[in-house]
Design an enzyme around this catalytic site. Sequence first.
Site, PDB file in Angstrom:
ATOM      1  N   ASN A 188       0.807  -1.216   0.000  1.00 31.38           N
ATOM      2  CA  ASN A 188       0.000   0.000   0.000  1.00 31.38           C
ATOM      3  C   ASN A 188       0.843   1.269   0.000  1.00 31.38           C
ATOM      4  O   ASN A 188       0.339   2.359   0.260  1.00 31.38           O
ATOM      5  CB  ASN A 188      -0.951  -0.001   1.202  1.00 31.38           C
ATOM      6  CG  ASN A 188      -2.097  -0.981   1.031  1.00 31.38           C
ATOM      7  OD1 ASN A 188      -2.553  -1.223  -0.082  1.00 31.38           O
ATOM      8  ND2 ASN A 188      -2.551  -1.566   2.135  1.00 31.38           N
ATOM      9  N   HIS A 198       3.153   2.405   2.012  1.00 28.93           N
ATOM     10  CA  HIS A 198       3.511   3.053   3.270  1.00 28.93           C
ATOM     11  C   HIS A 198       4.146   2.003   4.176  1.00 28.93           C
ATOM     12  O   HIS A 198       4.138   0.807   3.863  1.00 28.93           O
ATOM     13  CB  HIS A 198       2.311   3.730   3.931  1.00 28.93           C
ATOM     14  CG  HIS A 198       1.166   2.817   4.224  1.00 28.93           C
ATOM     15  ND1 HIS A 198      -0.107   3.250   4.471  1.00 28.93           N
ATOM     16  CD2 HIS A 198       1.085   1.463   4.336  1.00 28.93           C
ATOM     17  CE1 HIS A 198      -0.903   2.235   4.715  1.00 28.93           C
ATOM     18  NE2 HIS A 198      -0.209   1.148   4.637  1.00 28.93           N
ATOM     19  N   CYS A 243       3.284   6.613   7.682  1.00 33.68           N
ATOM     20  CA  CYS A 243       4.722   6.892   7.644  1.00 33.68           C
ATOM     21  C   CYS A 243       5.235   6.467   6.281  1.00 33.68           C
ATOM     22  O   CYS A 243       4.980   5.353   5.831  1.00 33.68           O
ATOM     23  CB  CYS A 243       5.443   6.135   8.756  1.00 33.68           C
ATOM     24  SG  CYS A 243       7.229   6.383   8.769  1.00 33.68           S
TER      25      CYS A 243
END
Length: 397
Positions: free
Chosen positions: A299, A301, A336
């Site tokens: 995804n 991240h 993040c």
Amino acid sequence: MAPGINGMVSFPTLSEIGTVGLVQSLKYHVPTSCMLRPCATKTLSKAKIASGNSSSSSSRNVEKINGKKVNGVHVIEMPPKGGIINDNNNNNSGNRTSSNLEDDPIRPYLLGRFYEDGYIFRQTFVIRSYEIGPDKTATMETIMNLLQETALNQVSSSGVGGDGFGATREMGIRKLIWVVTRIHVQIEKYSSWGDFVEIDTWVDAAGKNGMRRDWVIRDCKTQKIITRATSTWVTMNRETRKLSKIPDEVKCEIQPFYLNREAIKEEDTDREKIEKLNSKTAERVRSGLAPRWSDMDANQHVNNVKYIGWLLESMPIGVLQDYSLTSMTLEYRRECRLSNVLDSLTSIKPKMDGESMNHSTTGMEGLECTHLLRMQADNAEIIRARSIWKSKERPTN
């Protein structure tokens, strides 16, 4: 097996023994409690495929899902709801015989199996040598990875999975992905290297715009539950990176799988607010933590499991050595990305086991830790967490 060169034992090749022969050999190394359990519901007929020459080993009846092989092994075709596993030889007796066990015994170790009318998905794992820590037991990261793997395999085996990372077909059309907002894990016992564990997972609604996913982990040998977990998920647009309401089309896909059952009772679930730490209130700070390319998931991240290791970076080594992590609650605030540099903050206070969630041992000193993972550049929160630790039993002389 026969003696080989220099007295060494030579093993037959896979082509010599065939898949069924290999399975028969493997069965002797797998605890019987981990072997396939029948679904006590009406079953569908198996898809049978013959490939040319009926005298060849490839002409045996095989099983498949969507006409594709998984790791070279055909697995069972799933109905649209995904709930019922095919078993013509069930005979409605609830007992699985050794003859039909040879037909598909590998399947539970690949993608798992549905039970209880398709609401419960179960998968079996063995704890590998690279999944244990210094004390030779599975780490919290290992447990979280196994929970995630089971959840993804439920979606892919259910018949509603799309091309995304655990997303449904309708989610894929709308460019949506699942993101976890909160997860709470309670661990009664950590598995050791070589142990077999059995994980059940299921889903239910979480409010008007969320999905709850629960898990229980059992020790295959004793069939005792050793871990419980519950989590809340919402959808996010993978391009705009903004949260989105769950569309009605997606709800129609997942609602048939909803099961009103709790892995952790409401009164035992950690619902307390997690304090926000800062540089003044934190006792320990570890700075300069940087994501690596291998920390990223499909995804785009950092995978949510990676945060656990960073949170524990600011823990004293003495705590990691002398205490066991028995409970952890994670609240995810933002993504993040690869370019972010992070700070890990921790504060620690004493806690008696009688005060903590679902711990029966009283009088033994424990610890309650509050954690924060934040961006180093602007102090933006990524994740808040709370962990409960129990003093390890020391051997007596």
